[in-house]
Design an enzyme around this catalytic site. Structure first.
Site, PDB file in Angstrom:
ATOM      1  N   SER A 181     -24.587   1.869  14.940  1.00 53.23           N
ATOM      2  CA  SER A 181     -23.432   2.273  15.495  1.00 53.23           C
ATOM      3  C   SER A 181     -23.491   3.672  16.318  1.00 53.23           C
ATOM      4  O   SER A 181     -23.864   4.680  15.851  1.00 53.23           O
ATOM      5  CB  SER A 181     -22.188   1.991  14.854  1.00 53.23           C
ATOM      6  N   CYS A 225      -8.473   1.669   1.009  1.00 52.48           N
ATOM      7  CA  CYS A 225      -8.266   0.176   0.368  1.00 52.48           C
ATOM      8  C   CYS A 225      -9.253  -0.642   1.417  1.00 52.48           C
ATOM      9  O   CYS A 225      -9.601  -0.279   2.299  1.00 52.48           O
ATOM     10  CB  CYS A 225      -7.051  -0.443   0.704  1.00 52.48           C
ATOM     11  N   HIS A 267     -23.149  11.938   7.379  1.00 48.00           N
ATOM     12  CA  HIS A 267     -22.059  12.146   6.630  1.00 48.00           C
ATOM     13  C   HIS A 267     -21.358  13.273   6.707  1.00 48.00           C
ATOM     14  O   HIS A 267     -20.180  13.570   6.368  1.00 48.00           O
ATOM     15  CB  HIS A 267     -22.166  11.779   5.054  1.00 48.00           C
ATOM     16  N   ARG A 286       0.971  -1.151   0.099  1.00 48.30           N
ATOM     17  CA  ARG A 286       0.021   0.004  -0.017  1.00 48.30           C
ATOM     18  C   ARG A 286       0.890   1.263   0.035  1.00 48.30           C
ATOM     19  O   ARG A 286       0.567   2.032   0.605  1.00 48.30           O
ATOM     20  CB  ARG A 286      -0.971  -0.026   1.100  1.00 48.30           C
ATOM     21  N   TRP A 306     -19.655  -8.168  -0.058  1.00 52.52           N
ATOM     22  CA  TRP A 306     -18.466  -7.500   0.579  1.00 52.52           C
ATOM     23  C   TRP A 306     -17.365  -8.354   0.818  1.00 52.52           C
ATOM     24  O   TRP A 306     -16.296  -8.253   1.578  1.00 52.52           O
ATOM     25  CB  TRP A 306     -18.584  -6.484   1.577  1.00 52.52           C
TER      26      TRP A 306
HETATM   27  N1  GLN Z   1     -25.753  -1.010  11.802  1.00 54.83           N
HETATM   28  C1  GLN Z   1     -24.587  -0.431  10.997  1.00 54.83           C
HETATM   29  C2  GLN Z   1     -24.186   0.941  11.633  1.00 54.83           C
HETATM   30  O1  GLN Z   1     -24.798   1.623  12.117  1.00 54.83           O
HETATM   31  C3  GLN Z   1     -25.124   0.036   9.700  1.00 54.83           C
HETATM   32  C4  GLN Z   1     -24.169   0.677   8.610  1.00 54.83           C
HETATM   33  C5  GLN Z   1     -24.549   0.804   7.209  1.00 54.83           C
HETATM   34  O2  GLN Z   1     -25.521   0.836   7.081  1.00 54.83           O
HETATM   35  N2  GLN Z   1     -23.432   0.734   6.335  1.00 54.83           N
HETATM   36  O3  GLN Z   1     -22.902   1.093  11.548  1.00 54.83           O
END
Ligand code: GLN
Ligand code: ZN
Length: 774
Positions: free
Chosen positions: A449, A532, A710, A15, A577
């Site tokens: 989260s 990455c 975000h 990397r 993924w």
């Molecule tokens: N449960 C996950 C979180 O809250 C959902 C993440 C996602 O949608 N990419 O981080």
């Protein structure tokens, strides 16, 4: 017969590119140091491929950020908002490139980045070209010519690689109304012919033009654009040998067009679409002079090639076309696989038994060369030894006890329609859940989260290094979880979450606990820019030896009377993924994961968890490139979700979460998942996304995200109420939840708390308004 490669990973086997760019962005390295790092990676890649015996080595497959963005720079498609940076600031190309990719917020400028989106059905993201009605193109960056000269100086038999003009336009977006981007072709083509002329003058004989849009469903006009383009190139550069490459799918109904183009070499992805070789050989191709490049080595996955299968395809082509008209290559650029299996040195992680089934980019290059040797009889002794080794590894894989678990196979085979359905229809479940949960109107929740602060991440790092014992680590996580539960209670959130502090990544966390998964140590693949990912490898039948989340979820539930929502990643997302085994259909692997998740769901229910969320953010990106294949995919993907969700009683509430837009074309399948509640990203589209749900009369409950996680910006109560008012206008109030857009793990606590407090107040006000009106 020639061997060639379509592209090599450019991040460097350790990397190096990531490290060099991040140093440069942080002001800790000079532009010259960054340039040197790039040059070193290029040279290493070229020498490695040439030494392995690749006849035509790609150049310009390198990029400091993204090859589509490089193309925008090449043709001077630089959006107006960056023009001051060029004129006033005289920004060098490399900084302009990064400004376009990442935005530019300094020296009094505040310029947003260009949009980024997924490259076909991969996990690589490209920077979307922006076009205006009177778009001009000029040759702005000579990168491809410079890199060709650089390769030549290094003694490399190099083949420049460019994104073809038609795909370049199709992958972009009109930023104004009143025109279609394909209309820009006549202005764009002169720049391409100028570049190609320069390459020819510099000594390039072959040039690879990537036109992956030939793998999509195209209109007649789009197909005609290909014909026009390649005729024009041929007329301007009659001597230049064009290799036309599409990949990731069959040419399908675009095949006659592709075959009619005046190009010397046509590349076929025979991994994704082996049947197209026969289709092509059945045409009158034998009478033309076209060379076929057979993409037989999988550029999208990490499994060792099956030489027997590949040689079968190669022999078939050679017998009709002769050896000179058959080339051998990977199916697509190797950008999508990790660099080098030899760097996996920990036998306890990637055991020798599993390792012998794998090939990363460097190993795939050797496979391409060996296949040519086997087909032509060159280097016989070495090639035969490799063939034997290949045969052996593949045979062992077929019968390995590590891979095949008869109990798992029997269980997936025995799934019935009943297993994929809840006990009762939604209307009846809704009543039972109301009874069990007693939630207010407009219930509030979060997506799972909470902030993964530097501190939380440092605990995990220390625990992995052995600097914290298991008990110490668990205690810290328990503490953090308890604090989050207490704070949620105080704030008045209705359905709580434990916070996911114990998790690194939403797929890795489960992969590490499931059988059939393994993790490389250095298997990094570029996702975008310097970013990455290291996807898990699903090598065998999947099962769940022990519960994965029950401990932390029930701990959190033990702290409160409010319902705590269990948090799981869904089968399609885990599949999507990961690097998935190729010895059985993806649907089969997905079903196995679904059963493992189902067991977890049931265990959570038995542990007293009344609300369980199964995240499926990747369900839409798994859609096949061609529409004719959508139904089949959606059938098994939706069924997998239903299998995972249907083991519980009616009163247990199943949530799902998706964080992308554009539900319009698959809304009925989203509904068929039959989750009791779906939470979705919505705030950036100002709830427009809900129109699909409203029009469809989506029957179950919906939590349209009321704020964008975000950004660190804290939204006001008013804004969130306004968004919910919009939602209420199209969806009945008793179907609506109030929640953020997505998980909060990338946020800090101060803004998270402020935003969620405002969100709870917004919900209270909405309830009060309903009470007054009633
Ligand atoms: N449960 C996950 C979180 O809250 C959902 C993440 C996602 O949608 N990419 O981080
Ligand atoms: Zn999300």
């Amino acid at each position: 017969m020639q061997t060639h490669n379509l592209g090599y990973p450019r991040i460097g086997s350790h990397r190096e590119l990531k490290k060099a760019s991040e140093q440069y962005w942080a002001g800790k390295a000079t532009a010259q140091q960054l340039m040197q790092a790039g040059a070193a990676i290029r040279l290493q890649n070229w020498q490695l491929q040439q030494a392995a015996g690749i006849d035509l080595v790609p150049c310009n497959d390198f990029s400091f950020y993204d090859q589509v963005l490089d193309t925008s720079l090449m043709v001077g498609a630089i959006p107006a908002r960056y023009h001051d940076l060029m004129q006033e600031k005289q920004l060098p190309h490399i900084d302009l490139l990064f400004a376009m990719a990442r935005g530019y917020q300094k020296d009094g400028y505040d310029i947003t980045a260009m949009e980024m989106t997924k490259w076909f059905d991969t996990n690589y993201h490209y920077i979307v070209p922006e076009f205006t009605a009177n778009q001009q193109f000029t040759l702005f960056s000579n990168k491809v010519i410079n890199e060709f000269n650089e390769a030549k100086r290094a003694g490399i038999n190099a083949k420049p690689v460019l994104l073809g003009p038609v795909s370049y336009l199709l992958l972009g977006k009109e930023k104004e109304s009143g025109f279609h981007r394909l209309e820009l072709l006549k202005k764009l083509l002169p720049v391409y012919t100028e570049v190609l002329t320069k390459l020819e003058e510099a000594g390039a004989y072959y040039v690879q033009l990537d036109e992956p849009c030939l793998s999509l469903n195209l209109s007649t006009a789009e197909r005609q654009a290909f014909v026009k383009t390649y005729q024009e190139i041929k007329s301007k550069l009659p001597q230049l040998q064009i290799i036309l490459a599409s990949y990731f799918e069959c040419y399908g109904e675009n095949l006659p067009t592709a075959l009619s183009l005046p190009v010397q070499v046509l590349h076929l992805d025979l991994v994704r679409c082996p049947s197209q070789l026969e289709d092509i050989l059945a045409t009158d191709i034998a009478r033309s002079r076209m060379v076929l490049s057979l993409g037989v080595v999988d550029g999208r996955n990490i499994w060792k090639n099956n030489f027997e299968t590949s040689l079968g395809l190669i022999d078939k082509a050679v017998s009709q076309l002769g050896s000179a008209r058959v080339w051998i290559a990977p199916s697509c650029s190797l950008l999508h696989v990790p660099c080098d299996l030899d760097l996996e040195k920990n036998d306890n992680v990637l055991t020798p038994e599993i390792k012998q089934w794998l090939a990363f980019a460097k190993q795939k290059i050797d496979e391409v060369v060996t296949l040519k040797q086997l087909a032509t009889g060159e280097n016989k002794e070495v090639a035969n030894a490799r063939w034997k080794e290949n045969l052996d590894a593949n045979n062992k894989r077929k019968t390995s006890l590590l891979i095949h678990n008869t109990a798992v196979k029997a269980r997936t085979a025995a799934i019935t329609i009943r297993d994929a359905a809840r006990n009762s229809a939604y209307a009846s479940r809704k009543l039972q859940q109301q009874e069990a949960l007693r939630l207010p109107l407009f219930p509030t929740t979060t997506i799972g989260s909470f902030p993964q602060t530097a501190e939380v991440r440092s605990w995990r790092a220390k625990w992995k290094k052995g600097e914290l014992t298991q008990e110490q680590y668990d205690e810290l996580i328990a503490h953090e979880t308890e604090a989050s539960i207490r704070w949620q209670e105080e704030t008045g959130i209705d359905v709580l979450v434990h916070g996911e502090f114990e998790r690194n990544d939403m797929v890795e966390y489960f992969g590490e606990q499931l059988s059939g998964f393994v993790f490389s140590q250095n298997g990094w693949v570029q996702s975008y820019g310097s970013r990455c990912v290291k996807p898990p490898i699903i090598y065998g039948d999947v099962s769940r030896p022990t519960p994965m989340t029950v401990r932390w979820t029930s701990y959190a539930q033990s702290l409160t009377k409010q319902p705590v929502k269990g948090m799981l990643t869904g089968p399609v997302t885990i599949l999507q993924w990961s690097f998935v085994r190729n010895d059985q259909p993806r649907s089969e692997t997905c079903t196995q994961i679904a059963l493992a998740i189902r067991d977890e769901v049931v265990d959570l229910e038995h542990a007293g968890i009344r609300v369980i969320q199964i995240d499926e953010p990747a369900i839409r990106e798994g859609l096949p490139l061609r529409k004719e294949n959508w139904d089949e995919y959606l059938r098994w993907a939706v069924r997998a979700f239903r299998v995972s969700a249907s083991g519980v009683e009616d009163a247990t509430q199943i949530h799902t979460h998706m964080c992308y837009s554009e539900f319009n074309d698959i809304i009925e399948h989203i509904a068929a998942m039959d989750a009791d509640v779906i939470t979705i990203e919505c705030s950036r589209s100002q709830m427009e996304l809900l129109d699909a749900f409203a029009e469809f009369r989506y029957p179950n409950e919906i939590g349209p995200g009321v704020y964008d996680i975000h950004s660190p910006r804290v939204p006001s109560k008013r804004e969130m109420i306004e968004l919910m008012e919009k939602a209420k206008a199209v969806i009945p109030a008793d179907q609506l939840w109030v929640n953020p857009d997505c998980g909060l793990k990338t946020r800090g606590w101060p803004e998270t708390k402020a935003a969620l407090e405002a969100m709870v107040n917004a919900a209270r006000e909405l309830r009060a308004a309903v009470a007054v009106n009633a």
